[in-house]
Design an enzyme around this catalytic site. Structure first.
Site, mmCIF file in Angstrom:
data_model
loop_
_atom_site.group_PDB
_atom_site.id
_atom_site.type_symbol
_atom_site.label_atom_id
_atom_site.label_comp_id
_atom_site.label_asym_id
_atom_site.label_seq_id
_atom_site.Cartn_x
_atom_site.Cartn_y
_atom_site.Cartn_z
ATOM 1 N N ASN A 1 17.632 2.097 27.883
ATOM 2 C CA ASN A 1 18.147 3.177 27.022
ATOM 3 C C ASN A 1 16.954 3.955 26.480
ATOM 4 O OD1 ASN A 1 20.444 4.507 25.777
ATOM 5 N ND2 ASN A 1 19.681 3.700 23.836
ATOM 6 N N LYS A 2 17.242 4.979 25.702
ATOM 7 C CA LYS A 2 16.202 5.864 25.163
ATOM 8 C C LYS A 2 15.050 5.074 24.565
ATOM 9 C CE LYS A 2 15.943 9.331 25.356
ATOM 10 N NZ LYS A 2 15.097 9.947 26.408
ATOM 11 N N ARG B 1 22.383 16.337 28.870
ATOM 12 C CA ARG B 1 21.688 15.049 28.879
ATOM 13 C C ARG B 1 22.686 13.982 28.447
ATOM 14 N NH1 ARG B 1 22.448 14.233 24.326
ATOM 15 N NH2 ARG B 1 21.709 12.116 24.507
ATOM 16 N N GLY B 2 22.257 12.704 28.562
ATOM 17 C CA GLY B 2 23.182 11.603 28.301
ATOM 18 C C GLY B 2 23.733 11.147 29.647
ATOM 19 N N ASP C 1 21.556 3.713 29.629
ATOM 20 C CA ASP C 1 21.445 4.567 30.818
ATOM 21 C C ASP C 1 21.620 3.774 32.107
ATOM 22 O OD1 ASP C 1 20.010 6.120 28.596
ATOM 23 O OD2 ASP C 1 20.306 7.573 30.192
ATOM 24 N N GLN D 1 16.697 13.805 19.729
ATOM 25 C CA GLN D 1 18.154 13.826 19.940
ATOM 26 C C GLN D 1 18.899 13.355 18.692
ATOM 27 O OE1 GLN D 1 15.915 12.613 22.085
ATOM 28 N NE2 GLN D 1 16.599 12.707 24.208
ATOM 29 N N ARG E 1 16.918 13.136 37.580
ATOM 30 C CA ARG E 1 16.422 12.175 36.577
ATOM 31 C C ARG E 1 16.704 10.772 37.141
ATOM 32 N NH1 ARG E 1 17.812 13.161 30.455
ATOM 33 N NH2 ARG E 1 15.891 11.963 30.253
HETATM 34 O O1 MRU Z 1 17.022 11.379 27.709
HETATM 35 P P1 MRU Z 1 18.465 11.416 27.290
HETATM 36 O O2 MRU Z 1 18.680 12.184 26.036
HETATM 37 O O3 MRU Z 1 19.361 11.831 28.429
HETATM 38 O O4 MRU Z 1 18.784 9.924 26.975
HETATM 39 C C1 MRU Z 1 20.092 9.582 26.618
HETATM 40 C C2 MRU Z 1 20.206 8.213 26.135
HETATM 41 O O5 MRU Z 1 19.298 7.412 26.223
HETATM 42 C C3 MRU Z 1 21.543 7.803 25.650
HETATM 43 O O6 MRU Z 1 21.382 6.855 24.663
HETATM 44 C C4 MRU Z 1 22.251 7.224 26.861
HETATM 45 O O7 MRU Z 1 22.468 8.189 27.864
HETATM 46 C C5 MRU Z 1 23.455 6.476 26.617
HETATM 47 S S1 MRU Z 1 24.857 7.245 25.885
HETATM 48 C C6 MRU Z 1 25.290 8.510 26.744
#
Ligand code: MRU
Length: 358
Positions: free
Chosen positions: A251-252, A47-48, A241, A200, A90
């Protein structure tokens, strides 16, 4: 402390550190087919934003290997289906579609040059995936140094989700900046929020910073307002993202809430992301598709049910922070300041802009 290597490709398979199992156990998940890669992305083994892009690139190479015995007429459609499945694994992180598009270009170029299905074509695609991985690694290294310059000595930093070497090839984005400041001897400390529902922050960021020797305090997500009101946070730094052309940043989930708090209490709010996370074709955050994930992420914690059976759940995985709440966007090409629409347009117009999603 050596840097975490979250993915490795050898002997025609992709090995991923299984992020679903951390910090309890450090296990690898092996992808032998493109479908294994698509599953790993969907289920958040990996992920990320930059990490899922690189994993999908290797998925595309694996697809070319799986279909290598097909005739030219069947190979193209089979590859298109595979690339599409990887792209759709995703929807929010633009790095995923960016990497798949880059693989599609490499494929078209090889075929136009007369390379048909077989080992040579697979090796071309594998080399392109290696280049994407190396590219993202170099970007996060440069970004971390630019970001370090924004961090004062002794800063107490609030961060959200996980943005380090698990999420990004190399040191990371927001966490990359923090690690660079720590290594520079600035005496920084971090508040990592849990980041419900997937935790996370608790599972990955706390583990990663602790492993690096960066002083870290884990907080429940709901503690952020109290800390900001009490003047305990010097700056907030998060990843992204997808960043729209006007600077709005997805972002998250929970990032938007932190940005509003930071604006209320006059705390600098930084977004750190490589140019591969900027979607120049996306005019504003309103056009960003937000992934919705399954109810069980909210109704259970680590497999234990914490909500009544059959309860209705709303579980968006991301939110959009409006550009007006962002102090600066840190990229590998430098630090962008408001007005972001102008800064991003200038970035697009300068040499090297092709590194991003144009
Ligand atoms: O759902 P995830 O864990 O893939 O979300 C990740 C994030 O929101 C990170 O903050 C984002 O990818 C930026 S840093 C790699």
């Amino acid at each position: 402390m050596s840097q975490i290597i979250a993915m490795e490709y050898a002997e025609d398979r992709l090995r991923l550190v299984d992020q679903r199992r951390l910090p309890g156990s450090y296990e690898f998940f092996e992808c032998r087919t493109y479908r294994d890669c698509a599953f790993a992305i969907k289920d958040m083994v990996v992920r990320g934003a930059p990490a899922i892009g690189a994993a999908a690139a290797y998925g595309a190479a694996l697809a070319a290997s799986e279909f290598s015995s097909l005739g030219a007429a069947e190979f193209g459609p089979a590859m298109r289906v595979a690339l599409d499945e990887l792209r759709r694994a995703r929807p929010t992180a633009v790095n995923l579609s960016w990497a798949v598009d880059r693989m599609a270009c490499a494929l078209d170029k090889a075929i136009a040059g007369g390379t048909g299905p077989g080992r040579t074509l697979y090796e071309r695609l594998k080399a392109e995936a290696d280049a994407i991985l190396a590219d993202e690694t170099a970007r996060s290294e440069r970004l971390s140094e630019h970001g370090n310059a924004l961090i004062p000595d002794g800063a107490a930093i609030l961060t959200h989700c996980n943005t380090g070497s698990l999420a990004v090839p190399g040191p990371g984005t927001a966490l990359g900046m923090i690690k660079a400041a720590h290594r520079a001897g600035k005496g920084v400390s971090v508040y990592a929020d849990e980041t419900r529902p997937r935790l996370q922050g608790a599972r990955l960021t706390a583990w990663e910073l602790d492993r690096e020797g960066v002083p870290v305090t884990l907080i429940a997500d709901s503690v952020a307002a109290t800390l900001m009101r009490d003047g305990k946070i010097g700056l907030v730094v998060v990843g992204a993202d997808r960043i729209a052309a006007n600077g709005d940043a997805a972002n998250k989930i929970g990032t938007f809430m932190l940005s509003v708090l930071a604006a209320r209490y006059g705390v600098p709010f930084y977004v750190a992301a490589p140019v591969s996370t900027i979607d120049f074709a996306c005019p504003s955050g309103d056009a960003i598709e937000i992934e919705e994930r399954t109810a069980d992420e909210v109704t259970t914690i680590e497999g234990v049910r914490v909500a009544p059976d059959g309860i209705h759940v709303y579980n968006p995985a991301f939110d959009v922070t409006p550009a007006e709440y962002i102090t600066a966007i840190v990229t590998e090409r430098g630090v962008l300041r408001p007005p972001f629409a102008e800064a991003i347009a200038a970035l697009r117009a300068t040499p090297g802009a092709g590194e991003g999603v144009l």
